[in-house]
Design an enzyme around this catalytic site. Sequence first.
Site, PDB file in Angstrom:
ATOM      1  N   HIS A   1     -10.829  -6.303   8.174  1.00  0.00           N
ATOM      2  CA  HIS A   1     -11.812  -6.138   6.858  1.00  0.00           C
ATOM      3  C   HIS A   1     -13.152  -4.726   7.278  1.00  0.00           C
ATOM      4  O   HIS A   1     -14.152  -5.670   6.140  1.00  0.00           O
ATOM      5  CB  HIS A   1     -12.290  -7.048   5.990  1.00  0.00           C
ATOM      6  CG  HIS A   1     -11.002  -7.774   6.026  1.00  0.00           C
ATOM      7  ND1 HIS A   1     -10.620  -8.823   6.760  1.00  0.00           N
ATOM      8  CD2 HIS A   1     -10.383  -8.196   4.554  1.00  0.00           C
ATOM      9  CE1 HIS A   1      -9.420  -9.258   6.033  1.00  0.00           C
ATOM     10  NE2 HIS A   1      -9.489  -9.118   4.838  1.00  0.00           N
TER      11      HIS A   1
ATOM     12  N   GLU B   1       0.579  -1.121  -0.464  1.00  0.00           N
ATOM     13  CA  GLU B   1      -0.053  -0.441   0.045  1.00  0.00           C
ATOM     14  C   GLU B   1       0.869   1.220  -0.106  1.00  0.00           C
ATOM     15  O   GLU B   1       0.185   2.916  -0.569  1.00  0.00           O
ATOM     16  CB  GLU B   1      -1.037   0.036   0.844  1.00  0.00           C
ATOM     17  CG  GLU B   1      -2.246  -0.684   1.359  1.00  0.00           C
ATOM     18  CD  GLU B   1      -1.823  -2.259   1.094  1.00  0.00           C
ATOM     19  OE1 GLU B   1      -2.543  -2.612   0.951  1.00  0.00           O
ATOM     20  OE2 GLU B   1      -0.117  -2.933   1.703  1.00  0.00           O
TER      21      GLU B   1
END
Length: 337
Positions: free
Chosen positions: A129, A60
């Site tokens: 998540h 990321e």
Amino acid sequence: MASMTMIEAIREAHDVAMAADDRVVVFGEDVGFFGGVFRCTAGLQQKYGKSRCFDTPINESGIVGTAIGMAAYGLKPVIEIQFADYVYPAYDQIVSEAARLRHRSNADFTCPLVIRMPTGGGIFGGQTHSQSPEALFTHVSGLKVVVPSNPRDAKGLLLAAIEDPDPVIFLEPKRLYNGPFDGYHDRPVTSWKKHPMGEVPEGHEIVPLGKASITREGADVTVLAYGTMVYVAEAAAEATGVDAEVIDLRTLLPLDLDTITASVEKTGRCVIVHEATRTSGFGAELMSLVQENCFYHLEAPMIRVTGWDTPYPHAQEWEYFPGPDRVGEALKKVMEG
């Protein structure tokens, strides 16, 4: 008009932007060949080629850092962080580089970058998540923060974000991806009362950043919400019979303070709803702004209805969410003040 889910509307926004401007590039983990874990970029690589829609390593910080360089060079990257929970390794790049580039260069460089992230719960994804990290970005000067609640806004806001010269954090509520949400259940319903399916304009139509939407007019109390919580607030108002005015903020930064203050001055009461944890959540900022701007109009203390101050609970996901019952209790309590 075309009938679309939010996923389809986001995909359409990418398509419209990429067709109009060859500087728009799309990349991230699995967004190319596979079309994204939620399929928001399906078909774009096949249509525009691997140089404009491509996959990246699981990195990321590298994804965001690369996008910042591309934006400074003159491209318009639209990147996907697969889940908002994964953004933390890239937080320094966002805060120290993307948000500051215009100011540290005296506007010699800008950073026309959009960072898309699925946010919130609803898929039983547990702690890694399901988080709602919007407050981490609303604290950062130089960023814009967007949370759509319906397909039309998702498309229009994303197009506006892509055209904006500065970095935009674009948070997409997962519970709204695949269809309407009735405020009570994690399943599609036949239609949205306020935002029906089938009303997404084809082609290029933007929704301006920084402008809220009044989704339910009322005279007794103002409810400030965004994303999935807009429908929870509407369901609570209908269940309790409280004449609540529900405001979908749509953009958290820049915030439409004029719409908020006008509503609170009219109703004299305010309830704030968000899915994220309570302490230092964006609701605290909203409460401060209402207090500072509407103090002499308030007839009762404001109330926040939020997620718990705890790591995201997998097994108790639906107890964690603010639901119509909890919001309804807040509406009745504020009316007693």
